[in-house]
Design a protein around this motif. Structure first.
Motif, PDB file in Angstrom:
ATOM      1  N   TYR A  18       0.459  -1.557  -0.368  1.00  0.00           N
ATOM      2  CA  TYR A  18      -0.188   0.380   0.082  1.00  0.00           C
ATOM      3  C   TYR A  18       1.289   1.491   0.048  1.00  0.00           C
ATOM      4  CZ  TYR A  18      -4.566  -2.535   0.866  1.00  0.00           C
ATOM      5  OH  TYR A  18      -5.058  -3.391   0.521  1.00  0.00           O
ATOM      6  N   SER A  19       0.615   1.921  -0.524  1.00  0.00           N
ATOM      7  CA  SER A  19       1.113   3.741  -0.991  1.00  0.00           C
ATOM      8  C   SER A  19       0.305   4.988  -0.704  1.00  0.00           C
ATOM      9  CB  SER A  19       2.301   3.763  -1.926  1.00  0.00           C
ATOM     10  OG  SER A  19       0.895   4.056  -3.346  1.00  0.00           O
ATOM     11  N   ILE A  29      -1.593  -1.766  -4.323  1.00  0.00           N
ATOM     12  CA  ILE A  29      -0.556  -2.088  -5.306  1.00  0.00           C
ATOM     13  C   ILE A  29      -0.928  -3.894  -5.840  1.00  0.00           C
ATOM     14  CG2 ILE A  29       1.837  -1.955  -6.637  1.00  0.00           C
ATOM     15  CD1 ILE A  29       1.827   1.177  -5.503  1.00  0.00           C
ATOM     16  N   ALA A  30      -0.910  -4.544  -6.046  1.00  0.00           N
ATOM     17  CA  ALA A  30      -0.579  -5.855  -6.422  1.00  0.00           C
ATOM     18  C   ALA A  30      -0.045  -6.578  -8.056  1.00  0.00           C
ATOM     19  CB  ALA A  30      -2.406  -6.575  -6.557  1.00  0.00           C
ATOM     20  N   ARG A  31       1.564  -7.277  -7.110  1.00  0.00           N
ATOM     21  CA  ARG A  31       1.996  -7.698  -8.889  1.00  0.00           C
ATOM     22  C   ARG A  31       2.112  -8.737  -7.902  1.00  0.00           C
ATOM     23  NH1 ARG A  31       5.229  -3.297 -10.638  1.00  0.00           N
ATOM     24  NH2 ARG A  31       5.298  -1.577  -9.453  1.00  0.00           N
ATOM     25  N   TYR A  32       1.924  -9.570  -9.628  1.00  0.00           N
ATOM     26  CA  TYR A  32       1.681 -11.150  -9.312  1.00  0.00           C
ATOM     27  C   TYR A  32       2.208 -11.525 -11.342  1.00  0.00           C
ATOM     28  CZ  TYR A  32      -2.715 -10.218 -11.665  1.00  0.00           C
ATOM     29  OH  TYR A  32      -4.009  -9.242 -12.114  1.00  0.00           O
ATOM     30  N   THR A  33       2.438 -12.602 -10.994  1.00  0.00           N
ATOM     31  CA  THR A  33       3.335 -13.389 -12.059  1.00  0.00           C
ATOM     32  C   THR A  33       1.704 -14.543 -13.384  1.00  0.00           C
ATOM     33  OG1 THR A  33       5.209 -13.271 -11.950  1.00  0.00           O
ATOM     34  CG2 THR A  33       4.828 -14.934 -13.678  1.00  0.00           C
ATOM     35  N   LEU A  34       1.732 -13.853 -14.346  1.00  0.00           N
ATOM     36  CA  LEU A  34       1.063 -15.120 -14.796  1.00  0.00           C
ATOM     37  C   LEU A  34       1.047 -16.600 -15.140  1.00  0.00           C
ATOM     38  CD1 LEU A  34      -2.031 -13.421 -16.372  1.00  0.00           C
ATOM     39  CD2 LEU A  34      -2.090 -14.799 -14.383  1.00  0.00           C
ATOM     40  N   ARG A  62      -8.327  -0.818  -6.886  1.00  0.00           N
ATOM     41  CA  ARG A  62      -9.677  -1.494  -6.798  1.00  0.00           C
ATOM     42  C   ARG A  62      -9.272  -2.700  -7.063  1.00  0.00           C
ATOM     43  NH1 ARG A  62     -16.150  -0.279  -7.204  1.00  0.00           N
ATOM     44  NH2 ARG A  62     -15.846  -1.450  -5.156  1.00  0.00           N
ATOM     45  N   GLN A  63      -8.331  -2.778  -8.008  1.00  0.00           N
ATOM     46  CA  GLN A  63      -8.033  -4.280  -9.174  1.00  0.00           C
ATOM     47  C   GLN A  63      -6.936  -4.759  -7.924  1.00  0.00           C
ATOM     48  OE1 GLN A  63      -9.618  -5.519 -10.966  1.00  0.00           O
ATOM     49  NE2 GLN A  63     -10.867  -4.170 -12.123  1.00  0.00           N
ATOM     50  N   GLY A  64      -5.845  -3.822  -7.039  1.00  0.00           N
ATOM     51  CA  GLY A  64      -4.916  -4.298  -6.336  1.00  0.00           C
ATOM     52  C   GLY A  64      -5.612  -4.933  -4.962  1.00  0.00           C
ATOM     53  N   GLU A  65      -6.657  -4.423  -4.353  1.00  0.00           N
ATOM     54  CA  GLU A  65      -7.303  -4.727  -3.221  1.00  0.00           C
ATOM     55  C   GLU A  65      -8.625  -6.243  -3.499  1.00  0.00           C
ATOM     56  OE1 GLU A  65      -9.984  -1.790  -2.082  1.00  0.00           O
ATOM     57  OE2 GLU A  65      -8.463  -0.464  -1.603  1.00  0.00           O
ATOM     58  N   PHE A  66      -9.093  -6.350  -5.026  1.00  0.00           N
ATOM     59  CA  PHE A  66      -9.465  -7.809  -5.439  1.00  0.00           C
ATOM     60  C   PHE A  66      -8.557  -8.844  -5.433  1.00  0.00           C
ATOM     61  CE2 PHE A  66     -10.572 -10.916  -8.672  1.00  0.00           C
ATOM     62  CZ  PHE A  66     -11.688 -10.865  -7.930  1.00  0.00           C
ATOM     63  N   ALA A  67      -7.339  -8.652  -6.282  1.00  0.00           N
ATOM     64  CA  ALA A  67      -6.342  -9.445  -6.409  1.00  0.00           C
ATOM     65  C   ALA A  67      -5.517 -10.298  -4.788  1.00  0.00           C
ATOM     66  CB  ALA A  67      -4.804  -8.980  -6.808  1.00  0.00           C
ATOM     67  N   GLU A  68      -5.042  -8.818  -3.935  1.00  0.00           N
ATOM     68  CA  GLU A  68      -5.573  -9.256  -2.486  1.00  0.00           C
ATOM     69  C   GLU A  68      -6.179 -10.416  -1.819  1.00  0.00           C
ATOM     70  OE1 GLU A  68      -3.389  -7.132   1.254  1.00  0.00           O
ATOM     71  OE2 GLU A  68      -5.094  -6.007  -0.104  1.00  0.00           O
ATOM     72  N   LYS A  69      -7.611  -9.664  -1.963  1.00  0.00           N
ATOM     73  CA  LYS A  69      -9.006 -10.654  -1.543  1.00  0.00           C
ATOM     74  C   LYS A  69      -8.992 -11.990  -1.948  1.00  0.00           C
ATOM     75  CE  LYS A  69     -12.825  -9.878   0.201  1.00  0.00           C
ATOM     76  NZ  LYS A  69     -14.447  -8.778   1.000  1.00  0.00           N
TER      77      LYS A  69
END
Length: 152
Positions: A18-19, A29-34, A62-69
């Motif tokens: 979070y920033s 801010i969500a980072r992931y690899t597909l 919100r997209q980052g929050e979705f990824a986290e959840k």
């Protein structure tokens, strides 16, 4: 136009930080690899082989929050977004170039109960024979799938 559509599985759980945004709110801010399948055929007529490309993705707000959840390692998702390139200088003074997909939309690409299956919830059906068609060239709908059709 800069538009990317990907479908693949997360290689690990999203890394979420979070920033502070300009309004003082926390920005996820969500980072992931597909891991995205890539199929190719051998030049000497062999069977199709499968490999994967590992695509870095970043989701904000919100997209980052979705990824986290909701997202975790192995989850199959479909992503739309745009490619963004950048660069920075690392601790050794070398310039490092980056390429990632900035996620605009993300959604599940399989049902929750089928995540362990390799087909993504899709069970291939045997193709109907051509003689199953009527004289007008139309085939009758197999029993039991009438309610699954996207049209009526």
């Amino acid at each position: 136009m800069n538009k990317v559509i990907l479908m693949g599985r997360l290689t690990r759980d999203p890394d979420v930080r979070y920033s502070n945004s300009q309004t003082g709110d926390q920005l996820a801010i969500a980072r992931y690899t597909l891991a995205v399948d890539r199929r190719f055929a051998r030049r000497n007529g062999g069977d199709n082989q499968q490999a994967a490309d590992f695509i870095s993705c970043v989701a904000f707000g919100r997209q980052g929050e979705f990824a986290e959840k909701y997202l975790k390692q192995g989850t199959k998702i479909a992503v739309t977004g745009r490619i963004q390139t950048g660069s920075y200088t690392n601790k050794e003074g070398q310039k490092v170039y980056t390429t990632e997909v900035v996620v605009e939309e993300q959604e599940f690409a399989e049902s929750k109960g089928s995540e362990s299956g390799s087909q993504g919830g899709y069970e291939p059906q045997a193709a109907p024979s051509p003689d199953a068609a009527s004289a007008e060239g139309f085939m009758s709908i197999p029993e039991g799938i009438e309610n699954d059709l996207p049209f009526k």
